[in-house]
Design a protein around this motif. Sequence first.
Motif, mmCIF file in Angstrom:
data_model
loop_
_atom_site.group_PDB
_atom_site.id
_atom_site.type_symbol
_atom_site.label_atom_id
_atom_site.label_comp_id
_atom_site.label_asym_id
_atom_site.label_seq_id
_atom_site.Cartn_x
_atom_site.Cartn_y
_atom_site.Cartn_z
ATOM 1 N N ASN A 1 -3.046 7.903 9.415
ATOM 2 C CA ASN A 1 -3.615 9.164 9.888
ATOM 3 C C ASN A 1 -4.538 9.198 10.747
ATOM 4 O O ASN A 1 -5.744 9.418 10.712
ATOM 5 C CB ASN A 1 -4.451 9.664 8.663
ATOM 6 C CG ASN A 1 -4.994 11.077 8.506
ATOM 7 O OD1 ASN A 1 -4.082 12.130 8.849
ATOM 8 N ND2 ASN A 1 -6.110 11.604 8.006
ATOM 9 N N ALA A 2 -4.048 9.017 12.214
ATOM 10 C CA ALA A 2 -4.857 8.925 13.525
ATOM 11 C C ALA A 2 -5.257 10.256 13.867
ATOM 12 O O ALA A 2 -4.750 11.311 13.690
ATOM 13 C CB ALA A 2 -4.109 8.392 14.427
ATOM 14 N N ASN A 3 -6.511 10.071 14.650
ATOM 15 C CA ASN A 3 -6.931 11.309 15.121
ATOM 16 C C ASN A 3 -6.459 11.764 16.533
ATOM 17 O O ASN A 3 -6.667 12.512 17.185
ATOM 18 C CB ASN A 3 -8.587 11.496 15.130
ATOM 19 C CG ASN A 3 -9.179 10.409 16.146
ATOM 20 O OD1 ASN A 3 -8.615 10.090 17.051
ATOM 21 N ND2 ASN A 3 -10.276 9.903 15.651
ATOM 22 N N SER A 4 -5.916 10.455 17.039
ATOM 23 C CA SER A 4 -4.998 10.871 18.320
ATOM 24 C C SER A 4 -3.683 9.411 18.228
ATOM 25 O O SER A 4 -3.937 8.358 17.582
ATOM 26 C CB SER A 4 -5.813 10.229 19.545
ATOM 27 O OG SER A 4 -5.336 9.945 20.803
ATOM 28 N N THR A 5 -2.630 10.058 18.828
ATOM 29 C CA THR A 5 -1.416 9.062 18.733
ATOM 30 C C THR A 5 -1.548 8.131 20.086
ATOM 31 O O THR A 5 -0.502 7.304 20.106
ATOM 32 C CB THR A 5 -0.248 9.856 18.821
ATOM 33 O OG1 THR A 5 -0.263 10.841 19.959
ATOM 34 C CG2 THR A 5 -0.169 10.414 17.505
ATOM 35 N N PHE A 6 -2.558 8.151 21.012
ATOM 36 C CA PHE A 6 -2.752 7.643 21.981
ATOM 37 C C PHE A 6 -3.860 6.680 21.986
ATOM 38 O O PHE A 6 -3.927 5.337 22.366
ATOM 39 C CB PHE A 6 -2.852 8.521 23.320
ATOM 40 C CG PHE A 6 -1.964 9.206 23.671
ATOM 41 C CD1 PHE A 6 -0.933 8.852 24.564
ATOM 42 C CD2 PHE A 6 -1.383 10.509 22.603
ATOM 43 C CE1 PHE A 6 0.322 9.511 24.675
ATOM 44 C CE2 PHE A 6 -0.079 11.174 23.288
ATOM 45 C CZ PHE A 6 0.549 10.702 24.285
ATOM 46 N N ALA A 7 -5.036 7.048 21.477
ATOM 47 C CA ALA A 7 -6.347 6.374 21.553
ATOM 48 C C ALA A 7 -6.404 5.227 20.622
ATOM 49 O O ALA A 7 -5.762 5.352 19.329
ATOM 50 C CB ALA A 7 -7.557 7.327 21.327
ATOM 51 N N LEU A 8 -7.267 4.078 20.877
ATOM 52 C CA LEU A 8 -7.152 2.951 19.863
ATOM 53 C C LEU A 8 -8.473 2.794 19.004
ATOM 54 O O LEU A 8 -9.733 3.678 19.383
ATOM 55 C CB LEU A 8 -7.293 1.696 20.818
ATOM 56 C CG LEU A 8 -5.975 1.412 21.751
ATOM 57 C CD1 LEU A 8 -5.952 0.168 22.451
ATOM 58 C CD2 LEU A 8 -5.023 1.344 20.968
ATOM 59 N N TYR B 1 -8.918 13.818 23.913
ATOM 60 C CA TYR B 1 -9.578 12.899 23.018
ATOM 61 C C TYR B 1 -10.922 12.614 22.922
ATOM 62 O O TYR B 1 -11.622 12.957 21.858
ATOM 63 C CB TYR B 1 -8.813 11.507 23.036
ATOM 64 C CG TYR B 1 -9.395 10.612 22.274
ATOM 65 C CD1 TYR B 1 -9.386 10.381 21.007
ATOM 66 C CD2 TYR B 1 -10.367 9.513 23.046
ATOM 67 C CE1 TYR B 1 -9.900 9.606 20.182
ATOM 68 C CE2 TYR B 1 -11.131 8.660 22.291
ATOM 69 C CZ TYR B 1 -11.082 8.454 20.828
ATOM 70 O OH TYR B 1 -11.883 7.683 20.112
ATOM 71 N N ALA B 2 -11.600 12.556 24.030
ATOM 72 C CA ALA B 2 -12.915 12.251 24.006
ATOM 73 C C ALA B 2 -13.729 13.533 23.764
ATOM 74 O O ALA B 2 -14.887 13.587 23.227
ATOM 75 C CB ALA B 2 -13.578 11.887 25.585
#
Length: 809
Positions: free
Chosen positions: A284-291, A366-367
């Motif tokens: 359940n990520a808040n971004s599919t790119f950020a780690l 994202y930021a």
Amino acid sequence: MVVNFSIEYKTVWGESLVLMLSGKEIPMKGNGNGRWTVKVSGVKAEQLEEYGYRVVRADGSRRREWKHHSLHVAGTSASASLTVRDRWMDQPVDAPFYASAFTDGIFSRKSDEEILGSLISKGTALIVVDMPVVARDETLALVGNGKFMDNWNKVLPLDSSNFPQWTIAVDAKEPFEYKLVIADANTLEIKQWEGGENRVLRTDGKFTIIADGAHRFGLRRWRGAGTAIPVFSLRSEDDFGVGEFYDLKKMIDWAVITRQSVLQLLPINDTTMTGTWTDSYPYNANSTFALHPQFINLQAAGVKLSPAAKKLQKELNSLKQVDYERVNTEKLKMLRAAFKKDFAKLSDTVAYRSFYINNLSWLRPYAAFCALRDAFGTAEFAKWGEYSVYSDEVLQKCCEVYAVDVNFWCYVQYHLDSQMKEVRAYACEKGVVLKGDLPIGISRTSVDAWQYPHLFNMDSCAGAPPDAFSADGQNWGFPTYNWDEMSKDGYAWWKARMQKMSEYFDLFRIDHILGFFRIWEIPLAQKSGLLGHFSPALPYPTDELMFMGFDVAAGECVTPGPDGPTDVLFVEDPVMKGYWHPRISAQNTSTYRNLDGHRQRAFNRLHDDFFYRRHNAFWRDSAMRKLPSLLHATQMLACGEDLGMIPDCVASVMDELKILSLEIQRMPKSTKVEFGTPAHYPYFCVCTTSTHDMNPVRAWWEEDRAVSQRFYNTMYPGQAPYFCEPWLCERIVDDHLKSPAMLTILPLQDWLSIDGSLRCEDPASERINVPAISRHYWRYRMHINIEGLLAQKGYNAKIAEMVTNSGRK
């Protein structure tokens, strides 16, 4: 350069060939016997690094090759004249081995920097062959007749600078016969000859690049072993209460010692939504790119640990499980302090500026998302007032108003990205590759949903129909994909997501690959997975059901019965009104039980046809519209999680696209057996003893004694032991290692289970997830640290011996 391109291709009436060079189609001329040629002047060396051929049909359609051609001729004189003899590239039987998992990792080799341009001056011909399945201690070589080849006694190794492409320059004054062989890299002792007739080299006096012969070694069935372990589950002396990216280096060292090739991870993306333990769910990520910030190594990011921090580190590391909230709170607190001290200097470096520019499309949104989440105290962007609807103007304003916070989150991602890339490079150098996990869904409170709401169906949820994991089905809460909208730009969001993932991984697991054929879609207002339906699908119109004896127009079989809202036989399609989906497992409802025998049989036929046959061609087309574009976006090796209700079309699509299947002994593909037999698994698959959604072997053994006994009697004779003793665990592991599967990747818990002194005392504590619990706390940590594992010389030697004796390497 002047390049004469030549390729053999047997066309039919109305077809012709074109050369694809720098994005342009250049018509070729056929000689009537299948040979097509074209002479091109002014060709630059870099143009030959990616070119190809296409068949143009009479109706204007194109047939494309499986992959592009590539010649590295930098350093060749601009006035040179070359002849290139090519071959049409159809997908070979060993296609999976062209993935970066093998070319950059498992079979990768140090380059001696030799390029074709320097080889061209060494002879009259250059032989170019693609051959990916050559181990690090092997080499591709050439033997042949004639004096300069010592009449088949001389073994000439080919150059592998552009592996899996191999090259050798020969000074052929006259025609000669030759063959390719696999030889020991050190001794040049021949290990395997290619099949077929001898090859013959003839040139016309001009320098010729001979790239028209595919290797003839057949499918070399390399088999490897690996370990599955989430990053958060790792434990080392250096981490801070949770596994970190740098811990993977020590796991890679362990993999090398034990002769393993793969480390499989769960998703590593940022899941921070609420700041509570519920954020521990990695899918359940808040971004599919950020780690995820929790995986950062603080010291490597410039954090100097105070005595108090070191005391806290020791305390958190002593816990049996991850304390998600404390770990993340404390890590972020220290990172903010380091950011205030270091960011001004860091942001002026070439490395940081390069990272920022190359990732701008997802990094700034994202930021900004993180800054707004923290400012408003929620990830539900609908509650963000003037920032609730994303636009370039909204993003810019946010970055101005919350500049410090935006810069902080970019700073954190820079360090995470650097550390994870360093780990990947370390793994490839050691001949080990990292396997990532591609979740099927995205969170409805994620930056992806905020930035691209048109790509998702926000009025529905993705899930899974009832299965062995959950009798009520699963409702994951994720919005489903608007595939029609995504297709308009060629699936750009998916391609960008895949390309970012490939910066960290060389193979990946496609979570719930069935979702690319069809997804189990549940209306947003419904909680139970039982009231979902497959999308896309071909539901039955009202009149067709009435003809079968079901009067849905009068509410019969679609109005909830006495057992509640799921007590129905049909569910109406939310978009196409008047069309109906059979409710899955409706045979368990009182509505079904109240039908007469004739209509029960009619419903059974309709139900089985709908879920297993009606959609085969339809769902195949659905998958083939999406998957090829996604898979071709990177060089990663794809492995599909093909579990659950599997339509017949899935296996053929996965085979065509060379996606490795998943084999689990407890969940056999055949409905005729209760347990799978590892010895009967296909080659192109990943086999495992259990997954993160299951109990490891020892805990599973104790779930149901009757099941354990049936398993034992299926695989071995006699009475099953009460507990899954080390000798039995070893036998189960060995069965999997000796299977034909290309990859045997076992959970660390099951590897440890074979040693009575190493394995965890409480097998129930080793389970990672319980799918039936929607808000499960993902906090499992290995009970022994990696340093301790590395020190177990006897155990590690035994694992290495088991892997080697099974034919894996």
